[in-house]
Design a protein around this motif. Structure first.
Motif, short mmCIF file in Angstrom:
data_model
loop_
_atom_site.label_atom_id
_atom_site.label_comp_id
_atom_site.label_asym_id
_atom_site.label_seq_id
_atom_site.Cartn_x
_atom_site.Cartn_y
_atom_site.Cartn_z
N ASP A 32 -13.56 -57.19 -3.41
CA ASP A 32 -13.48 -55.86 -2.43
C ASP A 32 -14.02 -54.56 -3.13
N ASN A 33 -13.92 -54.45 -4.32
CA ASN A 33 -14.33 -53.14 -4.90
C ASN A 33 -15.78 -53.26 -5.39
N ASP A 34 -16.51 -54.04 -4.80
CA ASP A 34 -18.09 -53.92 -5.04
C ASP A 34 -18.62 -53.24 -3.84
N VAL A 35 -20.00 -52.61 -4.51
CA VAL A 35 -20.78 -51.47 -3.58
C VAL A 35 -21.68 -52.29 -3.24
N ARG A 36 -22.21 -52.35 -1.94
CA ARG A 36 -23.42 -52.79 -1.57
C ARG A 36 -24.41 -51.92 -0.81
N GLY A 37 -25.55 -51.90 -0.87
CA GLY A 37 -26.55 -50.95 -0.55
C GLY A 37 -27.93 -51.05 -1.04
N ILE A 38 -28.68 -49.99 -0.86
CA ILE A 38 -30.07 -49.96 -1.39
C ILE A 38 -30.13 -48.70 -2.63
N VAL A 39 -30.71 -49.30 -3.62
CA VAL A 39 -31.14 -48.39 -4.81
C VAL A 39 -31.82 -47.14 -4.12
N ILE A 40 -31.55 -45.72 -4.60
CA ILE A 40 -32.18 -44.78 -4.04
C ILE A 40 -32.83 -43.97 -5.25
N ALA A 41 -31.94 -43.86 -6.50
CA ALA A 41 -32.45 -43.13 -7.41
C ALA A 41 -31.61 -43.46 -8.64
N TRP A 42 -31.87 -43.01 -9.81
CA TRP A 42 -31.17 -43.17 -11.05
C TRP A 42 -31.68 -42.37 -12.36
N ASP A 43 -30.73 -42.30 -13.42
CA ASP A 43 -31.01 -41.65 -14.63
C ASP A 43 -30.67 -42.29 -15.66
N ARG A 61 -27.33 -46.12 -1.68
CA ARG A 61 -27.11 -45.71 -0.30
C ARG A 61 -26.35 -46.81 0.51
N ARG A 62 -25.06 -46.57 0.93
CA ARG A 62 -24.25 -47.64 1.53
C ARG A 62 -24.73 -47.81 2.97
N PRO A 63 -24.21 -49.06 3.59
CA PRO A 63 -24.71 -48.94 5.07
C PRO A 63 -24.35 -47.98 5.80
N ASN A 64 -23.08 -47.16 5.58
CA ASN A 64 -22.83 -46.16 6.42
C ASN A 64 -23.16 -44.72 6.13
N ARG A 65 -24.40 -44.88 5.27
CA ARG A 65 -25.25 -43.75 4.74
C ARG A 65 -24.62 -42.57 4.00
N ASN A 66 -23.48 -43.24 3.35
CA ASN A 66 -22.81 -42.43 2.42
C ASN A 66 -23.46 -42.87 0.91
N VAL A 67 -23.66 -42.30 -0.06
CA VAL A 67 -23.94 -42.29 -1.35
C VAL A 67 -23.07 -42.41 -2.53
#
Length: 85
Positions: free
Chosen positions: A26-37, A44-50
């Motif tokens: 349940d602590n996993d984060v799912r979404g798409i990669v948008i940036a990194w350093d 970016r999570r499905p609810n549009r939060n980053v």
């Protein structure tokens, strides 16, 4: 730590990833990669939060079976180094 090339491939494809932070699913984060350093990755999570997460976490495609970071059986074979007779 995931390489720059792997992160860039995920960003360009828009493939959904799973960030495994600990042994609790349940602590996993799912979404798409948008940036990194050098130290962090932005997802970016499905609810549009980053979410800003450490790159030291396990990052894998969301469709693949979950890798458990606490499971030792993947890292060390139980009978390694023992002779069978």
């Amino acid at each position: 730590m995931m390489s720059e090339e792997e992160l860039d491939a995920y960003r360009q494809s828009g493939e959904k990833v799973r960030v495994v932070r600990d042994g609790i699913r349940d602590n996993d984060v799912r979404g798409i990669v948008i940036a990194w350093d050098d130290e962090h990755v932005l997802i970016r999570r499905p609810n549009r939060n980053v979410a800003k997460l450490s790159r030291s976490y396990i990052i894998q495609p969301s469709k693949d079976p979950r890798i458990d970071p606490l499971e030792q059986s993947e890292l060390v074979e139980p009978d390694a180094g023992q002779e069978q007779g």
